[in-house]
Every structure is written in C-alpha cells, then in structure tokens.
Design a protein around this motif. Structure first.
Motif, PDB file in Angstrom:
ATOM      1  N   LEU A 122      -7.015  33.700  33.806  1.00 28.42           N
ATOM      2  CA  LEU A 122      -6.650  34.920  34.512  1.00 28.42           C
ATOM      3  C   LEU A 122      -5.153  35.188  34.420  1.00 28.42           C
ATOM      4  N   VAL A 123      -4.348  34.139  34.630  1.00 28.43           N
ATOM      5  CA  VAL A 123      -2.892  34.299  34.547  1.00 28.43           C
ATOM      6  C   VAL A 123      -2.476  34.687  33.136  1.00 28.43           C
ATOM      7  N   MET A 124      -3.057  34.050  32.133  1.00 28.10           N
ATOM      8  CA  MET A 124      -2.710  34.368  30.748  1.00 28.10           C
ATOM      9  C   MET A 124      -3.120  35.795  30.383  1.00 28.10           C
ATOM     10  N   TYR A 125      -4.289  36.228  30.855  1.00 30.82           N
ATOM     11  CA  TYR A 125      -4.753  37.570  30.521  1.00 30.82           C
ATOM     12  C   TYR A 125      -3.844  38.634  31.137  1.00 30.82           C
ATOM     13  N   VAL A 126      -3.537  38.479  32.422  1.00 29.03           N
ATOM     14  CA  VAL A 126      -2.653  39.445  33.087  1.00 29.03           C
ATOM     15  C   VAL A 126      -1.280  39.461  32.420  1.00 29.03           C
ATOM     16  N   SER A 127      -0.767  38.287  32.108  1.00 33.65           N
ATOM     17  CA  SER A 127       0.552  38.201  31.470  1.00 33.65           C
ATOM     18  C   SER A 127       0.525  38.808  30.072  1.00 33.65           C
ATOM     19  N   ALA A 128      -0.575  38.608  29.330  1.00 34.48           N
ATOM     20  CA  ALA A 128      -0.672  39.153  27.978  1.00 34.48           C
ATOM     21  C   ALA A 128      -0.717  40.673  27.998  1.00 34.48           C
ATOM     22  N   VAL A 129      -1.445  41.249  28.971  1.00 37.19           N
ATOM     23  CA  VAL A 129      -1.482  42.711  29.084  1.00 37.19           C
ATOM     24  C   VAL A 129      -0.099  43.258  29.405  1.00 37.19           C
ATOM     25  N   LEU A 130       0.592  42.609  30.335  1.00 41.10           N
ATOM     26  CA  LEU A 130       1.949  43.045  30.676  1.00 41.10           C
ATOM     27  C   LEU A 130       2.891  42.918  29.483  1.00 41.10           C
ATOM     28  N   ALA A 131       2.813  41.795  28.783  1.00 38.92           N
ATOM     29  CA  ALA A 131       3.708  41.571  27.649  1.00 38.92           C
ATOM     30  C   ALA A 131       3.445  42.570  26.531  1.00 38.92           C
ATOM     31  N   GLY A 136       5.641  45.128  23.291  1.00 42.11           N
ATOM     32  CA  GLY A 136       4.945  45.391  22.025  1.00 42.11           C
ATOM     33  C   GLY A 136       5.798  46.126  21.019  1.00 42.11           C
ATOM     34  N   GLY A 137       6.619  47.073  21.482  1.00 44.70           N
ATOM     35  CA  GLY A 137       7.477  47.811  20.563  1.00 44.70           C
ATOM     36  C   GLY A 137       8.729  47.057  20.171  1.00 44.70           C
ATOM     37  N   ILE A 138       9.110  46.058  20.976  1.00 47.32           N
ATOM     38  CA  ILE A 138      10.329  45.297  20.692  1.00 47.32           C
ATOM     39  C   ILE A 138      10.069  44.167  19.696  1.00 47.32           C
ATOM     40  N   ALA A 139       8.997  43.429  19.914  1.00 47.86           N
ATOM     41  CA  ALA A 139       8.645  42.293  19.040  1.00 47.86           C
ATOM     42  C   ALA A 139       7.170  42.403  18.671  1.00 47.86           C
ATOM     43  N   PRO A 140       6.822  43.329  17.762  1.00 44.01           N
ATOM     44  CA  PRO A 140       5.399  43.527  17.426  1.00 44.01           C
ATOM     45  C   PRO A 140       4.744  42.310  16.789  1.00 44.01           C
ATOM     46  N   GLU A 141       5.531  41.454  16.131  1.00 39.83           N
ATOM     47  CA  GLU A 141       4.936  40.264  15.532  1.00 39.83           C
ATOM     48  C   GLU A 141       4.438  39.271  16.580  1.00 39.83           C
ATOM     49  N   TYR A 142       4.939  39.428  17.818  1.00 41.06           N
ATOM     50  CA  TYR A 142       4.522  38.555  18.906  1.00 41.06           C
ATOM     51  C   TYR A 142       3.628  39.251  19.940  1.00 41.06           C
ATOM     52  N   PHE A 143       3.847  40.566  20.158  1.00 38.00           N
ATOM     53  CA  PHE A 143       3.162  41.245  21.257  1.00 38.00           C
ATOM     54  C   PHE A 143       2.587  42.603  20.855  1.00 38.00           C
ATOM     55  N   PRO A 147      -4.740  40.298  21.499  1.00 36.08           N
ATOM     56  CA  PRO A 147      -4.979  38.954  20.928  1.00 36.08           C
ATOM     57  C   PRO A 147      -3.700  38.272  20.476  1.00 36.08           C
ATOM     58  N   THR A 148      -2.793  39.065  19.868  1.00 38.31           N
ATOM     59  CA  THR A 148      -1.512  38.487  19.431  1.00 38.31           C
ATOM     60  C   THR A 148      -0.698  38.009  20.627  1.00 38.31           C
ATOM     61  N   SER A 149      -0.697  38.788  21.685  1.00 36.60           N
ATOM     62  CA  SER A 149       0.049  38.392  22.888  1.00 36.60           C
ATOM     63  C   SER A 149      -0.544  37.137  23.516  1.00 36.60           C
ATOM     64  N   LEU A 150      -1.878  37.048  23.524  1.00 42.90           N
ATOM     65  CA  LEU A 150      -2.515  35.858  24.085  1.00 42.90           C
ATOM     66  C   LEU A 150      -2.115  34.611  23.313  1.00 42.90           C
ATOM     67  N   GLN A 155       1.375  29.758  23.012  1.00 45.27           N
ATOM     68  CA  GLN A 155       2.458  28.997  22.395  1.00 45.27           C
ATOM     69  C   GLN A 155       3.599  28.806  23.381  1.00 45.27           C
ATOM     70  N   VAL A 156       3.929  29.843  24.138  1.00 43.87           N
ATOM     71  CA  VAL A 156       4.989  29.728  25.143  1.00 43.87           C
ATOM     72  C   VAL A 156       4.614  28.699  26.205  1.00 43.87           C
ATOM     73  N   MET A 157       3.329  28.684  26.602  1.00 45.57           N
ATOM     74  CA  MET A 157       2.871  27.741  27.615  1.00 45.57           C
ATOM     75  C   MET A 157       3.064  26.299  27.159  1.00 45.57           C
ATOM     76  N   THR A 158       2.879  26.035  25.868  1.00 45.95           N
ATOM     77  CA  THR A 158       3.063  24.679  25.351  1.00 45.95           C
ATOM     78  C   THR A 158       4.529  24.308  25.189  1.00 45.95           C
ATOM     79  N   GLY A 159       5.430  25.296  25.319  1.00 44.72           N
ATOM     80  CA  GLY A 159       6.856  25.028  25.162  1.00 44.72           C
ATOM     81  C   GLY A 159       7.342  25.052  23.730  1.00 44.72           C
ATOM     82  N   GLU A 160       6.488  25.498  22.809  1.00 41.04           N
ATOM     83  CA  GLU A 160       6.837  25.491  21.395  1.00 41.04           C
ATOM     84  C   GLU A 160       7.574  26.784  21.016  1.00 41.04           C
TER      85      GLU A 160
END
Length: 247
Positions: A122-131, A136-143, A147-150, A155-160
């Motif tokens: 739930l936390v990841m889904y809400v955060s992915a929608v917000l991100a 999305g327009g700033i870093a499209p390769e990440y957000f 699915p890309t945001s998730l 990856q961010v959660m693992t600290g990598e």
C-alpha cells in the motif's frame, strides 16, 4: 547423513568447473551416484521404521520429493532435472534440528508477515502514484509510468543508488528530498523492521514451545521411572509378605 549431504553438495558444485570435470569427472560422477544410493536407502529405512506415520511429518515429504527428483533419469525430456540436483543440499534443513526450527518459525510467522506485506504494498503504491505525477516529467527514465515508478521505489527501498535518483530530481525540485527521506523512513526503517520483529517473535515462540516440549518429555520420563520403582517396591513387599512365617 549430514556428511553425505555436504559432500554431495560439494561434488555438484565442483561439476560446474570445466577443469575439475575434465580431470575428475569420473570420480565426481561416482560420488554423486553413491550419494543418491545412500539417500534412497536411508529414506527406505525410515519408511520401513515409521510405516504409516512416515507421511505425517512434512519434512519426510520434503525428503521424499528431493530424493525422487534425484532418482529420475537425467536424460531426454527430463534432462532439465539434472540442474535441480543441488536441491539435495536443502536436505541439511531436514537433517539438522536447529535449521528445522528456523523454518518452522518462519512458517508460523507468515500470517503476521502477510499483514506487513499488505502495508508495504500500500505504501509503495501510494508513493509510486505520487512520484509518477510529481517527477514523471523530470526523470522519465525513473518515474514515467506507474510500473517504472514501482520498480524505482523498490530500488530506493533497498538503498541501491537512491542518492543518484534523488539528486537528478532535486536538480529541478529541491524540495523532493522530503519525499525520498519520508519514503525511506517509512519503508526501510519501519516496515522492513516490522518483518524482523515478527520473525524474531515467532522464533522466540518456537524456542519456548521446544523448551516446554523437552520439559514435558523429561517429566514423562521421570514419571515412568517412578512408576517402575513403585512397581518394584510393591513386588518386593509382596514377596516379603509371602515369605514371612505365619504365627
């Protein structure tokens, strides 16, 4: 059996080396066949000893499946099973009681872990929608998409490499550190630590149950010995009464 399992696991690992296969391939194959034969005989002996009770233990089912895979001919359509021979090393889990206790504790912790997984999703889904909406327009390769945001947030959660991701976003949105720091605190330092707490609690309960079982077994043994002593005393008293001269 533990020694055979360890040796067999080592020989299977050695077969991944072309140099060792070239020079010791025949020996490795012989050791592998001997180990399979030992596993089969040991399993048959346990089946003969326990009869119908054999299949009441889930660990016996586990061993049966592993040994059955080892006995399937590794040629033709079943050649893919040859790559699964390393699963025999997992028999260490059933052979060593301390490892079995760990697995039993993990299984008993699954209900509590499912709730935490739901919270994390739930936390990841809400955060992915917000991100996606915010970055999305700033870093499209990440957000660019959800699915890309998730994947990025996982990856961010693992600290990598999360500082690199945050740095690119913060170049245009300096306040973005609030999002990343809050997300990391929520997922890595709170939710993931809840996993550890649930597992540790389950292992503590498992150890407590095992200790109580050992205590009960010990008390049962003492009760049996006391009953035997009482029976001997009664027998001696009866014998003494029978041998006393009548007045």
């Amino acid at each position: 059996m533990v020694a055979v399992i360890v040796i067999n696991a080592i020989t299977i690992g050695c077969e991944t080396s072309s140099y060792l296969v070239e020079h010791l391939g025949g020996l490795l194959h012989v050791v592998d066949r001997i180990a399979v034969a030992v596993f089969a005989v040991e399993l048959a002996a346990r089946l003969y000893a326990y009869r119908g009770d054999f299949f009441r233990d889930p660990w016996n089912w586990f061993d049966t499946i592993i040994v059955s895979i080892a006995l399937i001919p590794a040629s033709g359509p079943t050649s893919i099973l040859r790559t699964m021979r390393i699963l025999r090393a997992l028999r260490l889990v059933s052979a060593i009681s301390s490892m079995r206790n760990v697995i039993d504790a993990l299984l008993s912790a699954i209900p509590g872990m499912l709730s935490i997984v739901g919270l994390l999703v739930l936390v990841m889904y809400v955060s992915a929608v917000l991100a996606t909406q915010l970055f999305g327009g700033i870093a499209p390769e990440y957000f660019a998409e959800l699915p890309t945001s998730l994947f990025t947030l996982f990856q961010v959660m693992t600290g990598e490499a999360w500082p690199d991701i945050a740095e690119k976003v913060m170049a245009q949105q300096p306040w973005a550190w609030v999002f990343f720091v809050g997300y990391i605190l929520m997922t890595t330092f709170v939710v993931l630590n809840l996993f550890i707490a649930v597992v540790v609690n389950a292992m503590d309960d498992q150890n407590t149950s095992a200790e109580e079982q050992r205590t009960e077994d010990h008390l049962a043994d003492i009760a049996v010995e006391l009953a035997r002593l009482h029976a001997k005393i009664d027998a001696l008293q009866s014998h003494q009464t029978a041998t006393e001269p009548t007045t």
